[in-house]
Design an enzyme around this catalytic site. Sequence first.
Site, mmCIF file in Angstrom:
data_model
loop_
_atom_site.group_PDB
_atom_site.id
_atom_site.type_symbol
_atom_site.label_atom_id
_atom_site.label_comp_id
_atom_site.label_asym_id
_atom_site.label_seq_id
_atom_site.Cartn_x
_atom_site.Cartn_y
_atom_site.Cartn_z
ATOM 1 N N LYS A 115 1.533 -3.079 -3.533
ATOM 2 C CA LYS A 115 0.369 -3.133 -2.639
ATOM 3 C C LYS A 115 -0.747 -3.983 -3.237
ATOM 4 O O LYS A 115 -1.376 -4.771 -2.528
ATOM 5 C CB LYS A 115 -0.141 -1.716 -2.344
ATOM 6 C CG LYS A 115 0.794 -0.959 -1.414
ATOM 7 C CD LYS A 115 0.245 0.408 -1.060
ATOM 8 C CE LYS A 115 1.227 1.166 -0.183
ATOM 9 N NZ LYS A 115 0.965 2.599 -0.117
ATOM 10 N N LYS A 195 14.201 -1.322 6.846
ATOM 11 C CA LYS A 195 13.861 0.041 7.239
ATOM 12 C C LYS A 195 12.764 0.076 8.316
ATOM 13 O O LYS A 195 11.867 -0.780 8.297
ATOM 14 C CB LYS A 195 13.363 0.731 5.959
ATOM 15 C CG LYS A 195 12.993 2.162 6.079
ATOM 16 C CD LYS A 195 12.299 2.614 4.781
ATOM 17 C CE LYS A 195 11.528 3.877 5.008
ATOM 18 N NZ LYS A 195 10.648 4.249 3.891
ATOM 19 N N LYS A 198 5.978 1.578 9.728
ATOM 20 C CA LYS A 198 4.734 1.236 10.416
ATOM 21 C C LYS A 198 4.087 0.004 9.808
ATOM 22 O O LYS A 198 3.460 -0.786 10.499
ATOM 23 C CB LYS A 198 3.755 2.407 10.304
ATOM 24 C CG LYS A 198 4.005 3.471 11.344
ATOM 25 C CD LYS A 198 3.030 4.614 11.204
ATOM 26 C CE LYS A 198 3.418 5.540 10.085
ATOM 27 N NZ LYS A 198 2.922 6.898 10.194
#
Length: 332
Positions: A115, A195, A198
């Site tokens: 991230k 996968k 969101k």
Amino acid sequence: MSRVFSGIQPTGQPHIGNYFGAMRNYVSLGEQYGKNSIYCVVDLHALTNPAAFDPRLLAQRTFEMALANFAVGLDPSKVVFFVQSHVPEHQELSWIFTNLTPVGELERMTQYKDKAGQLESVPAGLLMYPVLMAADILLYKADTVPVGEDQTQHIELTREIARRFNHTFGETFPEPKAVYNKDALRIPGVDGHGKMSKSKGENSTLGLLEPLDAVWQKLRAAPTDPARVRRTDPGNPDVCLIFDYHKLFSDLPIIEMVNVECRRAGIGCVDCKKKLMEGVTVALSPIQERAAELAQHPDDIRDALAQGAKEARAIAAPVMAEVREKVGFLKL
Ligand code: SF4
């Protein structure tokens, strides 16, 4: 008796990957553990991702996440279900744990590196995320944490923090164990790129509460086995995400029929998807109807969350009293 804790991110609409990977599991664990199953919408964690965080949407998303969980059958009167920011003890314990956790260990967390690598300026909260997660779990002395495999490192750190606290201040916390739900990692995105997630945007997900015609539009456009260029070309369901979805939504005879007919071009992809849509409709309609009913009474949802926060604080308060005493804060 064991105590289960799980945190649910209020980021965007829950999708079928969340349902099969986590939410359905919460319902069955709730039946097994009753008030020893503790579920928390982790809105404080939502702040750590500046790309996904939107203050105008946080309250709404938190509310929708509660509503969706209740719609799939989680009964807030039988478990403890609440919103993280309504229980300030999470932050207090997190601060104490922050002082027991070397920065180097946090910088080695794979999720942090992934991230942080996408951000120009990295908020300290992103680095501290696993410490807050450790506080979430240990505040309730939970020993069982249902997670996806991508959370293994964070649970390991939680165990390490518990050990460190116990070593420094005396035996207080159990070392929780992760319980894996492997389904969570196996549900492919409807765009065919890995996968269902969101974070990859709405094209990847089939929303649990998404109107069924919108779900159908996504399924209709979903990629299938690329070997089936023409209707008469035989296919391989093992490489097709539509077949993966059939395994989630369709009855066994349909799954077996697709498995045979796809290989000999006995069924076309559009008909195969229509069959799938029948199963999706059977599964999602009652959830969506229940969600619509619940949405008519928003005050009931708020009351359930207020009651959940009260129950959570009743467990957290004595743990924090014990922690404060052991750390040595002045008592009044
Ligand atoms: S028939 Fe069904 S399983 Fe086979 S490739 Fe087409 S959509 Fe996929």
